[in-house]
Motif scaffolding. Structure first.
Motif, PDB file in Angstrom:
ATOM      1  N   SER A   1     -44.701 -46.966 -47.506  1.00 42.66           N
ATOM      2  CA  SER A   1     -43.533 -46.136 -47.199  1.00 42.66           C
ATOM      3  C   SER A   1     -43.900 -45.009 -46.234  1.00 42.66           C
ATOM      4  O   SER A   1     -45.064 -44.656 -46.086  1.00 42.66           O
ATOM      5  N   SER A   2     -42.884 -44.466 -45.598  1.00 48.46           N
ATOM      6  CA  SER A   2     -43.112 -43.401 -44.608  1.00 48.46           C
ATOM      7  C   SER A   2     -41.969 -42.397 -44.660  1.00 48.46           C
ATOM      8  O   SER A   2     -41.017 -42.553 -45.427  1.00 48.46           O
ATOM      9  N   ASN A   3     -42.071 -41.386 -43.817  1.00 54.04           N
ATOM     10  CA  ASN A   3     -41.011 -40.383 -43.696  1.00 54.04           C
ATOM     11  C   ASN A   3     -40.215 -40.571 -42.402  1.00 54.04           C
ATOM     12  O   ASN A   3     -39.623 -39.632 -41.872  1.00 54.04           O
ATOM     13  N   TYR A   4     -40.172 -41.805 -41.897  1.00 56.04           N
ATOM     14  CA  TYR A   4     -39.427 -42.092 -40.668  1.00 56.04           C
ATOM     15  C   TYR A   4     -37.985 -41.616 -40.808  1.00 56.04           C
ATOM     16  O   TYR A   4     -37.366 -41.747 -41.860  1.00 56.04           O
ATOM     17  N   ASN A   5     -37.463 -41.059 -39.721  1.00 53.49           N
ATOM     18  CA  ASN A   5     -36.138 -40.420 -39.695  1.00 53.49           C
ATOM     19  C   ASN A   5     -36.098 -39.171 -40.580  1.00 53.49           C
ATOM     20  O   ASN A   5     -35.029 -38.743 -41.032  1.00 53.49           O
ATOM     21  N   VAL A   6     -37.283 -38.584 -40.843  1.00 48.11           N
ATOM     22  CA  VAL A   6     -37.427 -37.410 -41.720  1.00 48.11           C
ATOM     23  C   VAL A   6     -36.715 -37.664 -43.059  1.00 48.11           C
ATOM     24  O   VAL A   6     -35.908 -36.870 -43.526  1.00 48.11           O
ATOM     25  N   ARG A   7     -37.047 -38.815 -43.635  1.00 42.21           N
ATOM     26  CA  ARG A   7     -36.484 -39.182 -44.931  1.00 42.21           C
ATOM     27  C   ARG A   7     -37.519 -38.936 -46.029  1.00 42.21           C
ATOM     28  O   ARG A   7     -38.637 -39.454 -45.956  1.00 42.21           O
ATOM     29  N   PRO A   8     -37.199 -38.161 -47.040  1.00 46.34           N
ATOM     30  CA  PRO A   8     -38.141 -37.927 -48.143  1.00 46.34           C
ATOM     31  C   PRO A   8     -38.417 -39.226 -48.908  1.00 46.34           C
ATOM     32  O   PRO A   8     -37.548 -40.089 -49.025  1.00 46.34           O
ATOM     33  N   LYS A   9     -39.627 -39.338 -49.425  1.00 46.19           N
ATOM     34  CA  LYS A   9     -39.986 -40.539 -50.185  1.00 46.19           C
ATOM     35  C   LYS A   9     -39.361 -40.502 -51.581  1.00 46.19           C
ATOM     36  O   LYS A   9     -39.148 -39.437 -52.151  1.00 46.19           O
ATOM     37  N   PRO A  10     -39.097 -41.700 -52.149  1.00 49.45           N
ATOM     38  CA  PRO A  10     -38.452 -41.768 -53.473  1.00 49.45           C
ATOM     39  C   PRO A  10     -39.351 -41.269 -54.594  1.00 49.45           C
ATOM     40  O   PRO A  10     -40.569 -41.140 -54.443  1.00 49.45           O
ATOM     41  N   ALA A  11     -38.720 -41.041 -55.747  1.00 48.70           N
ATOM     42  CA  ALA A  11     -39.469 -40.771 -56.976  1.00 48.70           C
ATOM     43  C   ALA A  11     -40.071 -42.082 -57.480  1.00 48.70           C
ATOM     44  O   ALA A  11     -39.606 -43.165 -57.119  1.00 48.70           O
ATOM     45  N   GLU A  12     -41.116 -41.959 -58.312  1.00 45.15           N
ATOM     46  CA  GLU A  12     -41.717 -43.126 -58.960  1.00 45.15           C
ATOM     47  C   GLU A  12     -41.752 -42.890 -60.464  1.00 45.15           C
ATOM     48  O   GLU A  12     -42.172 -41.822 -60.924  1.00 45.15           O
ATOM     49  N   LEU A  13     -41.315 -43.892 -61.220  1.00 41.27           N
ATOM     50  CA  LEU A  13     -41.228 -43.795 -62.674  1.00 41.27           C
ATOM     51  C   LEU A  13     -42.030 -44.920 -63.319  1.00 41.27           C
ATOM     52  O   LEU A  13     -42.028 -46.050 -62.826  1.00 41.27           O
ATOM     53  N   LEU A  14     -42.688 -44.609 -64.424  1.00 36.29           N
ATOM     54  CA  LEU A  14     -43.365 -45.624 -65.229  1.00 36.29           C
ATOM     55  C   LEU A  14     -42.586 -45.766 -66.530  1.00 36.29           C
ATOM     56  O   LEU A  14     -42.381 -44.786 -67.252  1.00 36.29           O
TER      57      LEU A  14
ATOM     58  N   VAL B   1     -30.769 -49.942 -66.113  1.00 34.80           N
ATOM     59  CA  VAL B   1     -30.958 -49.528 -64.714  1.00 34.80           C
ATOM     60  C   VAL B   1     -29.927 -48.487 -64.302  1.00 34.80           C
ATOM     61  O   VAL B   1     -30.245 -47.510 -63.619  1.00 34.80           O
ATOM     62  N   ARG B   2     -28.682 -48.683 -64.726  1.00 31.27           N
ATOM     63  CA  ARG B   2     -27.632 -47.730 -64.327  1.00 31.27           C
ATOM     64  C   ARG B   2     -27.909 -46.329 -64.894  1.00 31.27           C
ATOM     65  O   ARG B   2     -27.562 -45.326 -64.272  1.00 31.27           O
ATOM     66  N   ASP B   3     -28.551 -46.261 -66.074  1.00 31.42           N
ATOM     67  CA  ASP B   3     -28.907 -44.966 -66.653  1.00 31.42           C
ATOM     68  C   ASP B   3     -30.021 -44.288 -65.860  1.00 31.42           C
ATOM     69  O   ASP B   3     -30.025 -43.056 -65.706  1.00 31.42           O
ATOM     70  N   ILE B   4     -30.961 -45.102 -65.368  1.00 29.90           N
ATOM     71  CA  ILE B   4     -32.046 -44.553 -64.530  1.00 29.90           C
ATOM     72  C   ILE B   4     -31.453 -43.953 -63.259  1.00 29.90           C
ATOM     73  O   ILE B   4     -31.791 -42.841 -62.863  1.00 29.90           O
ATOM     74  N   ALA B   5     -30.551 -44.713 -62.626  1.00 32.77           N
ATOM     75  CA  ALA B   5     -29.930 -44.247 -61.378  1.00 32.77           C
ATOM     76  C   ALA B   5     -29.146 -42.952 -61.603  1.00 32.77           C
ATOM     77  O   ALA B   5     -29.180 -42.038 -60.771  1.00 32.77           O
ATOM     78  N   LYS B   6     -28.468 -42.879 -62.726  1.00 31.30           N
ATOM     79  CA  LYS B   6     -27.656 -41.695 -63.027  1.00 31.30           C
ATOM     80  C   LYS B   6     -28.530 -40.471 -63.267  1.00 31.30           C
ATOM     81  O   LYS B   6     -28.237 -39.373 -62.788  1.00 31.30           O
ATOM     82  N   LYS B   7     -29.634 -40.659 -64.000  1.00 30.56           N
ATOM     83  CA  LYS B   7     -30.480 -39.522 -64.370  1.00 30.56           C
ATOM     84  C   LYS B   7     -31.438 -39.112 -63.251  1.00 30.56           C
ATOM     85  O   LYS B   7     -31.684 -37.919 -63.036  1.00 30.56           O
ATOM     86  N   PHE B   8     -31.981 -40.091 -62.524  1.00 31.00           N
ATOM     87  CA  PHE B   8     -33.036 -39.790 -61.547  1.00 31.00           C
ATOM     88  C   PHE B   8     -32.599 -39.949 -60.094  1.00 31.00           C
ATOM     89  O   PHE B   8     -33.400 -39.727 -59.185  1.00 31.00           O
TER      90      PHE B   8
END
Length: 404
Positions: free
Chosen positions: A372-385, A15-22
């Motif tokens: 999910s939404s863009n409330y507070n003009v927040r971009p949506k996260p990435a999705e990974l498989l 998980v820590r590698d995913i967070a670091k890369k993405f």
């Protein structure tokens, strides 16, 4: 997801590698868990081979739907957008059912043109509108009528759909009237009786009651329904609650029903297919100390995961690295949005955290990104498989410029 030598992994990826890369927040899905869920679902009901229509509303990622389609599943849709998404993912129109109480004329016309399996109608007005549009197009349209069986699914009031006070379906008296109406129409072919009593159901007994109601009403209609659409609603285990729906008993009840009625069963599972395949990876921005509890402020917020704010839902929360150090105070996990409802969990005896630590919220594959939404003009996260050690981006992270 499991710890290997105290390091949290999704399949074979740390998980820590995913967070670091993405970066974070990021949604991750386990392919092998998806495969297991679908195969287990099929096996539970293999004696009568139902048509399984994945509930698109639970997860609308087109690339994930493409993977689900490869297992032979159809789609349950509730809007023209979901229907377009299902078709884009390559799902056979003859495996698509269109549900929902408020289909517009445009949506009905589109569904007719795409020659989908069924439009499951929910009112007399809707059936009349289907009839009118079909007549104009000189087509005969296959429909179902959704019955409200007045069955309590023993679930949250917000996701109950089968009681008489809910907006869904029609009562027995209206159902019988609508069967007669359909029999008199040249442009409607009544193929299906449809029900759906709620979501996150963990007890087989409401399903048994529902089947008894259906049994009695079929006898009264004297109509031969080609399909009985039993909806979905099968629950999963969230957090440390290991309660599970008894599929064996539900299967027995359906087989008993099928001895009396020769028909094809349709299921519309969503959560039971994708719920436990999803994980939301987030980072601790700040730890705000307080007298009674400490606020753990994450970079994920209620716009990324709405279920806790909407339903009071609990998601198991894990750290990317396991230690034996415990916090003496309660941790309240919150997001940066300007709402008091922007919180995920209050946990005692949680592992001692520090700023920039990586946190994972589990079982978010259903109604995570789709709500999910863009409330507070927040971009949506990435999705990974993730499959074994392979990572595939199935949706890129939004950028602020996309929202401007």
């Amino acid at each position: 997801m499991k710890y290997i030598k105290k390091i949290l992994t999704i399949e074979k990826v740390k998980v820590r590698d995913i967070a670091k890369k993405f970066d974070t927040p990021t949604y991750c899905y386990s392919y092998n868990q998806l495969k297991k869920n679908i195969n287990d679902f099929k096996k539970n009901f293999e004696s009568f081979s139902p048509l399984i229509c994945f509930a698109i509303k639970s997860n609308t990622n087109v690339n994930l739907i493409r993977e689900i389609k490869k297992f032979g599943l159809g789609a349950d849709v509730v809007s023209i957008g979901e229907l377009m998404m299902a078709l884009k993912a390559g799902i056979n129109p003859k495996k698509i059912v269109f549900s929902g109480v408020g289909k517009t004329s445009k949506e009905i016309a589109y569904a007719i043109d795409k020659k989908i399996l069924l439009i499951n109608a929910e009112s007399k007005s809707e059936i009349k509108e289907i009839d009118r549009i079909a007549k104009n197009k000189k087509k005969k349209v296959q429909i179902g009528i959704r019955l409200n069986p007045n069955t309590d699914a023993n679930t949250l009031s917000q996701i109950s759909t089968g009681k008489k006070e809910n907006k869904f379906g029609v009562n027995e008296k209206t159902f019988l009237e609508l069967v007669n109406y359909c029999m008199g129409s040249k442009n409607i072919s009544l193929k299906c009786l449809s029900v759906h009593i709620g979501s996150q159901i963990l007890d087989h007994k409401p399903y048994e009651k529902m089947l008894n109601v259906i049994d009695k009403i079929i006898v009264k209609t004297k109509h031969n329904f080609e399909f009985i659409d039993l909806g979905g609603g099968m629950g999963i285990s969230y957090g440390d609650n290991n309660r599970k729906l008894n599929y064996t008993k539900y299967n027995i009840a359906i087989k008993k029903f099928l001895k009396k009625h020769s028909t094809k069963i349709i299921f519309e599972p969503g959560r039971s297919i994708v719920g436990n395949i999803g994980f939301l990876i987030s980072k601790v921005i700040y730890i705000k100390e307080n007298d009674e509890k400490d606020f753990v402020i994450l970079d994920a917020a209620m716009n990324d995961l709405m279920r806790p704010a909407l339903y009071g839902a609990n998601h198991k929360t894990l750290t990317s690295i396991k230690t034996n150090r415990k916090s003496k105070k309660t941790y309240e996990f919150v997001g940066p949005i300007c709402e008091s409802t922007d919180k995920f969990a209050s946990l005692k005896n949680f592992q001692k955290l520090k700023e920039k630590d990586i946190i994972v919220m589990c079982d978010v594959g259903a109604y995570g990104m789709s709500l999910s939404s863009n409330y507070n003009v927040r971009p949506k996260p990435a999705e990974l498989l993730i499959e074994e050690s392979k990572i595939r981006i199935i949706k890129k992270r939004q950028k602020h410029k996309d929202l401007m």
